[in-house]
Design a protein around this motif. Sequence first.
Motif, mmCIF file in Angstrom:
data_model
loop_
_atom_site.group_PDB
_atom_site.id
_atom_site.type_symbol
_atom_site.label_atom_id
_atom_site.label_comp_id
_atom_site.label_asym_id
_atom_site.label_seq_id
_atom_site.Cartn_x
_atom_site.Cartn_y
_atom_site.Cartn_z
ATOM 1 N N LYS A 7 55.948 50.497 12.527
ATOM 2 C CA LYS A 7 54.175 50.199 12.018
ATOM 3 C C LYS A 7 53.463 49.052 12.907
ATOM 4 C CE LYS A 7 52.841 52.984 8.820
ATOM 5 N NZ LYS A 7 52.183 52.628 7.184
ATOM 6 N N ASN A 8 54.357 47.683 12.883
ATOM 7 C CA ASN A 8 54.571 46.324 13.200
ATOM 8 C C ASN A 8 55.664 45.754 13.952
ATOM 9 O OD1 ASN A 8 54.551 44.852 10.670
ATOM 10 N ND2 ASN A 8 52.934 45.377 10.118
ATOM 11 N N ASP A 9 54.804 44.934 14.219
ATOM 12 C CA ASP A 9 56.382 43.724 14.341
ATOM 13 C C ASP A 9 56.128 42.132 14.348
ATOM 14 O OD1 ASP A 9 53.721 42.977 15.782
ATOM 15 O OD2 ASP A 9 54.574 43.118 17.771
ATOM 16 N N TYR A 10 55.510 42.439 12.830
ATOM 17 C CA TYR A 10 55.734 41.849 12.331
ATOM 18 C C TYR A 10 55.619 42.009 10.492
ATOM 19 C CZ TYR A 10 50.536 43.165 11.552
ATOM 20 O OH TYR A 10 49.492 44.266 11.883
ATOM 21 N N SER A 11 56.837 43.159 9.908
ATOM 22 C CA SER A 11 56.943 43.302 9.199
ATOM 23 C C SER A 11 58.308 42.430 7.968
ATOM 24 C CB SER A 11 57.764 44.634 8.723
ATOM 25 O OG SER A 11 56.562 46.129 9.824
ATOM 26 N N GLU A 12 59.557 41.669 9.285
ATOM 27 C CA GLU A 12 60.418 41.056 8.416
ATOM 28 C C GLU A 12 59.595 39.292 8.342
ATOM 29 O OE1 GLU A 12 61.866 44.384 11.668
ATOM 30 O OE2 GLU A 12 59.980 42.598 12.313
ATOM 31 N N GLY A 13 59.686 38.885 8.247
ATOM 32 C CA GLY A 13 59.762 37.094 7.754
ATOM 33 C C GLY A 13 59.865 35.975 8.822
ATOM 34 N N CYS A 14 60.891 35.391 9.348
ATOM 35 C CA CYS A 14 60.484 34.052 10.644
ATOM 36 C C CYS A 14 62.185 34.794 11.171
ATOM 37 C CB CYS A 14 60.069 33.947 10.739
ATOM 38 S SG CYS A 14 61.020 32.673 9.267
ATOM 39 N N HIS A 15 62.446 33.983 12.377
ATOM 40 C CA HIS A 15 63.413 33.592 12.694
ATOM 41 C C HIS A 15 64.512 33.127 12.421
ATOM 42 C CE1 HIS A 15 66.419 32.720 16.003
ATOM 43 N NE2 HIS A 15 66.578 33.914 16.114
ATOM 44 N N LEU A 201 49.225 31.662 22.233
ATOM 45 C CA LEU A 201 50.364 32.670 22.684
ATOM 46 C C LEU A 201 50.405 32.774 21.000
ATOM 47 C CD1 LEU A 201 52.648 29.408 24.066
ATOM 48 C CD2 LEU A 201 52.818 31.324 25.087
ATOM 49 N N GLY A 202 50.676 34.003 20.493
ATOM 50 C CA GLY A 202 50.761 35.033 19.475
ATOM 51 C C GLY A 202 52.241 34.241 18.893
ATOM 52 N N GLY A 203 52.071 34.183 17.789
ATOM 53 C CA GLY A 203 54.110 33.133 17.048
ATOM 54 C C GLY A 203 53.518 34.503 15.948
ATOM 55 N N THR A 204 52.634 35.410 15.236
ATOM 56 C CA THR A 204 52.835 36.174 14.093
ATOM 57 C C THR A 204 53.611 37.596 13.670
ATOM 58 O OG1 THR A 204 51.166 34.843 13.519
ATOM 59 C CG2 THR A 204 51.516 38.019 12.156
ATOM 60 N N LYS A 205 53.203 37.652 15.744
ATOM 61 C CA LYS A 205 54.351 39.053 16.514
ATOM 62 C C LYS A 205 55.267 38.760 17.076
ATOM 63 C CE LYS A 205 49.974 41.651 16.700
ATOM 64 N NZ LYS A 205 48.885 40.733 16.361
ATOM 65 N N ASN A 206 55.833 37.926 16.944
ATOM 66 C CA ASN A 206 57.133 36.824 17.578
ATOM 67 C C ASN A 206 58.065 35.925 16.994
ATOM 68 O OD1 ASN A 206 58.813 37.638 20.335
ATOM 69 N ND2 ASN A 206 57.693 35.643 21.054
ATOM 70 N N GLY A 207 57.921 36.289 15.619
ATOM 71 C CA GLY A 207 59.701 35.480 14.921
ATOM 72 C C GLY A 207 58.806 33.978 14.812
ATOM 73 N N ALA A 208 57.640 34.103 14.563
ATOM 74 C CA ALA A 208 56.656 33.168 13.567
ATOM 75 C C ALA A 208 57.159 33.849 11.984
ATOM 76 C CB ALA A 208 55.888 32.409 13.715
ATOM 77 N N LEU A 209 57.361 32.642 11.005
ATOM 78 C CA LEU A 209 56.611 33.291 9.671
ATOM 79 C C LEU A 209 54.331 33.832 9.681
ATOM 80 C CD1 LEU A 209 57.430 30.956 6.687
ATOM 81 C CD2 LEU A 209 58.141 33.281 7.204
ATOM 82 N N LEU A 210 53.624 32.984 10.401
ATOM 83 C CA LEU A 210 52.536 33.193 11.056
ATOM 84 C C LEU A 210 51.618 31.685 12.078
ATOM 85 C CD1 LEU A 210 50.120 31.585 8.013
ATOM 86 C CD2 LEU A 210 52.772 30.514 8.808
ATOM 87 N N TRP A 326 61.911 41.790 17.144
ATOM 88 C CA TRP A 326 63.106 41.127 17.563
ATOM 89 C C TRP A 326 63.242 41.453 16.458
ATOM 90 C CZ3 TRP A 326 64.787 37.636 13.968
ATOM 91 C CH2 TRP A 326 63.939 37.093 12.608
ATOM 92 N N ALA A 327 63.523 41.359 15.629
ATOM 93 C CA ALA A 327 64.103 41.439 14.248
ATOM 94 C C ALA A 327 65.148 43.695 14.037
ATOM 95 C CB ALA A 327 63.658 41.550 12.798
ATOM 96 N N THR A 328 64.380 44.170 15.411
ATOM 97 C CA THR A 328 64.862 45.812 15.599
ATOM 98 C C THR A 328 66.000 46.241 16.007
ATOM 99 O OG1 THR A 328 62.521 46.637 16.019
ATOM 100 C CG2 THR A 328 64.407 47.812 16.131
ATOM 101 N N SER A 329 67.758 46.212 15.084
ATOM 102 C CA SER A 329 68.687 46.701 15.272
ATOM 103 C C SER A 329 69.353 47.500 15.835
ATOM 104 C CB SER A 329 69.472 46.107 14.219
ATOM 105 O OG SER A 329 69.363 47.496 13.017
ATOM 106 N N ASP A 330 69.977 47.334 16.528
ATOM 107 C CA ASP A 330 71.056 48.145 17.275
ATOM 108 C C ASP A 330 71.008 50.268 16.739
ATOM 109 O OD1 ASP A 330 70.829 46.886 19.912
ATOM 110 O OD2 ASP A 330 72.582 46.144 19.562
#
Length: 343
Positions: A7-15, A201-210, A326-330
Amino acid sequence: MKKYSFKNDYSEGCHPNILEALIKTNLDQQNGYGYDEYSDEARELIKKKINNQNAEIYFVSGGTQANLLVISSILRPHESVISAETGHIFTNETGAIEATGHKIHGVVTDNGKLKPEQIQLVLDSHTNKPHQLKQRLVYISNSTEIGTIYQKQELTELYEFCQANDLYLFMDGARLGQALTTEINDLTLEDVANFTDIFYLGGTKNGALLGEAIVITNDNVKEEFGFHVKQKGALLAKGRLLGIQFLELMKNDLYFDLAKISNVQAMKIKLAFQEKGFQFLSETFTNQIFPILNNSQIEKLSANFDFYVWKKMDVENSAIRIITSWATSDEVVESFINEIKAL
């Protein structure tokens, strides 16, 4: 089996690098309100990447907040903003911009991208000044809300048109990392800084907590922006929380590496749909894809995976939106592809 969410690219926490940095620096005393050494270093890294030491950079918590701050700070009471009808400020921010007293002119587009001639139509229909609003700002997203991206020529032409017509150009960069790492992209981050007045630069949708990093390059827009950040509740006392995250994301281009991973995973899924003969709502190369399925196929895929039904095409068919992160696994991608093959 627990459902996996597309549904989105921020379901996980952060890198993990960010969590590690937050823990490591947790008890270090720092100045508040973004004057900490981590925020300073992150700002310097961003300035270096855009090759502009005169840029001003502000870290805020989210995309809607960034859009609200930028647009409301630029526009005077009688001024308005132009956006694609698919634009986030037009469809998904609960009237945040309108709540500040500013009208959004929604423009119908084929692919989520604005063109100079479309903006000109809005300007041409508002010539009875001072009885009509003055258009002052153009809002675009890269990548757009339907996964498309701006090429360098498109952005250059748009920026030159805005300059010639006394309009500011503002880029929503919630998924800018994904836009800049697609296989068809020809823009650099420096290009984005050169051909916009302000972007983030969006961080929420690319590895940041927010967090989002607002980058201002136009001197006229810089003036007193900090007052707006504070007045609208966006100035965090513990600004270090945002600074540390962007410092980690900017180091060694982690920001772009994560974005590329999300794109690659989406393209694997896109190929699987293509090989089965499915059509798409839009041609995308980012981490958002919009395959068109019938109701029965959607129901089958929904058994183990979550996604949004994005647009009803007719009674039987709909475009769904699938977003990878970024966290979607193979393993997840392979499992989803197997279910696509079984449709």
